[in-house]
Design an enzyme around this catalytic site. Structure first.
Site, mmCIF file in Angstrom:
data_model
loop_
_atom_site.group_PDB
_atom_site.id
_atom_site.type_symbol
_atom_site.label_atom_id
_atom_site.label_comp_id
_atom_site.label_asym_id
_atom_site.label_seq_id
_atom_site.Cartn_x
_atom_site.Cartn_y
_atom_site.Cartn_z
ATOM 1 N N LEU A 209 29.101 -24.679 5.477
ATOM 2 C CA LEU A 209 28.151 -24.795 6.596
ATOM 3 C C LEU A 209 28.372 -23.607 7.526
ATOM 4 C CD1 LEU A 209 28.628 -28.585 7.454
ATOM 5 C CD2 LEU A 209 26.647 -27.575 6.331
ATOM 6 N N HIS A 210 27.298 -22.874 7.812
ATOM 7 C CA HIS A 210 27.477 -21.724 8.713
ATOM 8 C C HIS A 210 26.288 -21.500 9.647
ATOM 9 C CE1 HIS A 210 24.875 -19.814 5.750
ATOM 10 N NE2 HIS A 210 24.665 -18.845 6.612
ATOM 11 N N ARG A 211 25.143 -22.132 9.375
ATOM 12 C CA ARG A 211 23.965 -21.841 10.197
ATOM 13 C C ARG A 211 24.137 -22.391 11.609
ATOM 14 N NH1 ARG A 211 20.256 -19.205 7.640
ATOM 15 N NH2 ARG A 211 20.339 -19.236 5.380
ATOM 16 N N PRO A 212 23.783 -21.584 12.623
ATOM 17 C CA PRO A 212 23.946 -22.044 14.010
ATOM 18 C C PRO A 212 23.334 -23.420 14.267
ATOM 19 C CG PRO A 212 23.372 -19.718 13.979
ATOM 20 C CD PRO A 212 23.296 -20.200 12.549
ATOM 21 N N ASP A 283 24.377 -24.994 3.531
ATOM 22 C CA ASP A 283 23.163 -24.580 4.246
ATOM 23 C C ASP A 283 22.876 -23.106 3.966
ATOM 24 O OD1 ASP A 283 25.083 -23.327 5.781
ATOM 25 O OD2 ASP A 283 24.703 -24.457 7.610
#
Length: 365
Positions: A209-212, A283
């Site tokens: 998971l990395h999306r803001p 994501d």
């Protein structure tokens, strides 16, 4: 001599340009008057990008690193514009080749056009329709000032045609990320965590998971992870986590005996983990491509995707961002009801050869 300046700004860009460099070297060894200069804008600092990283991909280290890391979107764009203008003025090229959808892609395309240099965009035409994503803005701007469009799918071709691009500027070639995956697959190696936890194939789940939108909204992030933990039976969850996200998780006191947070992994280690996983929850757009080709079930925690072919022909499902939507997909997984990979056209490991073949035609014309 026809010269190409190849731009990379972040680690995934190097996976995309590696096969193109190999294909250029192959053409050169066959007597073609073709050469390249590899420019790393330094957009993303990554401590894993040492000499061994380039060795693993069998490519030379970049000719230059512009070191444009940090700052806001505007500051970083400005830094790349200034630095790349100096670079391209000092080392002119016949073609600037940009890949993907990072800030460097957009900024370097802009500099090239202002200096009257043709631009080729690899992975052109993909669209999520979500203007809140910085990547979508980068794609739209880059494709509005590109001369040659190398595409991964028929849908990308349609997107470009609808936006007014001429048919003879579009080259449907496939996916260079898959060239790298297929070439490197025999070299995948288990990361430390695989041996430490004595993991077995298909007996654990990988998360990224990395999306803001997912990691910056703390209650959302906690709800998602809680839901995943609650519905993954007794399987270990392996979560290579960015240091920034790790700090948020620490603050939220997210922990569970089955949740194993590890430092970011190398390309060969991460894909070993993915290839042997029961499923991947992510994501990321790029991972959905790799899981599809490796026939690993994939759940995308987003409301849209710029890679719809991974849904229709791949192993990817668009779960959405509502944590409560996760459970039915995990139930489907544990009931062995997941779909299998159906071949995606031209994702065959020969994309870079096709790209270089087209570039040689540009030169002769």
């Amino acid at each position: 001599m026809y010269t190409i300046t190849i731009i990379a700004g972040a680690r995934p860009n190097f996976m995309k340009i590696a096969p193109i460099i190999h294909a250029i070297e192959e053409a050169k060894s066959s007597g073609e008057a073709l050469d390249y200069r590899l420019v790393h804008t330094g957009q993303h600092y990554d401590k894993n990008m040492s000499g061994s990283f380039f060795e693993q991909l069998s490519i030379p280290e970049p000719h230059v690193n512009l070191e444009c890391s940090g700052g806001t979107q505007a500051e970083q764009t400005a830094a790349i514009l200034v630095s790349f203008e100096k670079e391209l003025t000092q080392y002119p090229a016949d073609l600037v080749l940009v890949v993907g959808d990072v800030t460097s892609t957009m900024a370097c395309a802009l500099v090239a056009q202002k200096l009257h240099t043709k631009v080729a965009h690899v992975e052109a035409g993909i669209r999520s329709g979500d203007w809140t994503m910085p990547e979508e803005i980068n794609r739209l701007v880059t494709d509005s000032i590109t001369n040659y469009f190398f595409t991964t799918s028929e849908l990308a071709n349609d997107n470009l045609l609808k936006s007014g691009v001429e048919d003879n500027q579009i080259f449907y070639v496939g996916n260079t990320m898959i060239d790298t995956l297929l070439k490197q697959r025999p070299n995948f190696k288990p990361p430390e965590v695989y041996n430490q936890l004595e993991l077995k194939p298909k007996s654990y789940i990988v998360m990224t998971l990395h999306r803001p939108a997912n990691v910056d909204e703390e209650s959302q992030l906690k709800a998602m992870i809680d839901e995943i933990i609650a519905n993954t039976n007794d399987l270990p969850l392996i979560f290579p986590v960015h240091p920034r996200t790790a700090k948020i998780l620490e603050r939220l006191e997210v922990s569970h005996p089955r949740l194993h947070m590890v430092a970011p992994l190398s390309y060969l280690e991460f894909n070993y983990l993915v290839e042997n996983a029961k499923a991947v929850i992510t994501d990321s757009g790029g991972i959905t491509e790799e899981t599809s080709v490796m026939n690993v079930p994939c759940m995308t925690l987003r409301d849209n995707t710029e890679r719809p072919e991974t849904l229709t022909l791949g192993t990817n499902e668009l779960v959405g961002t509502n944590p409560k939507a996760i459970k039915p997909y995990l139930e489907k997984l544990f009931e062995d009801q997941w779909k299998d990979y159906k071949t995606i056209p031209l994702w065959d490991g020969k994309t870079a050869e096709r790209i270089v073949s087209h570039i040689l035609n540009f030169e002769s014309n």
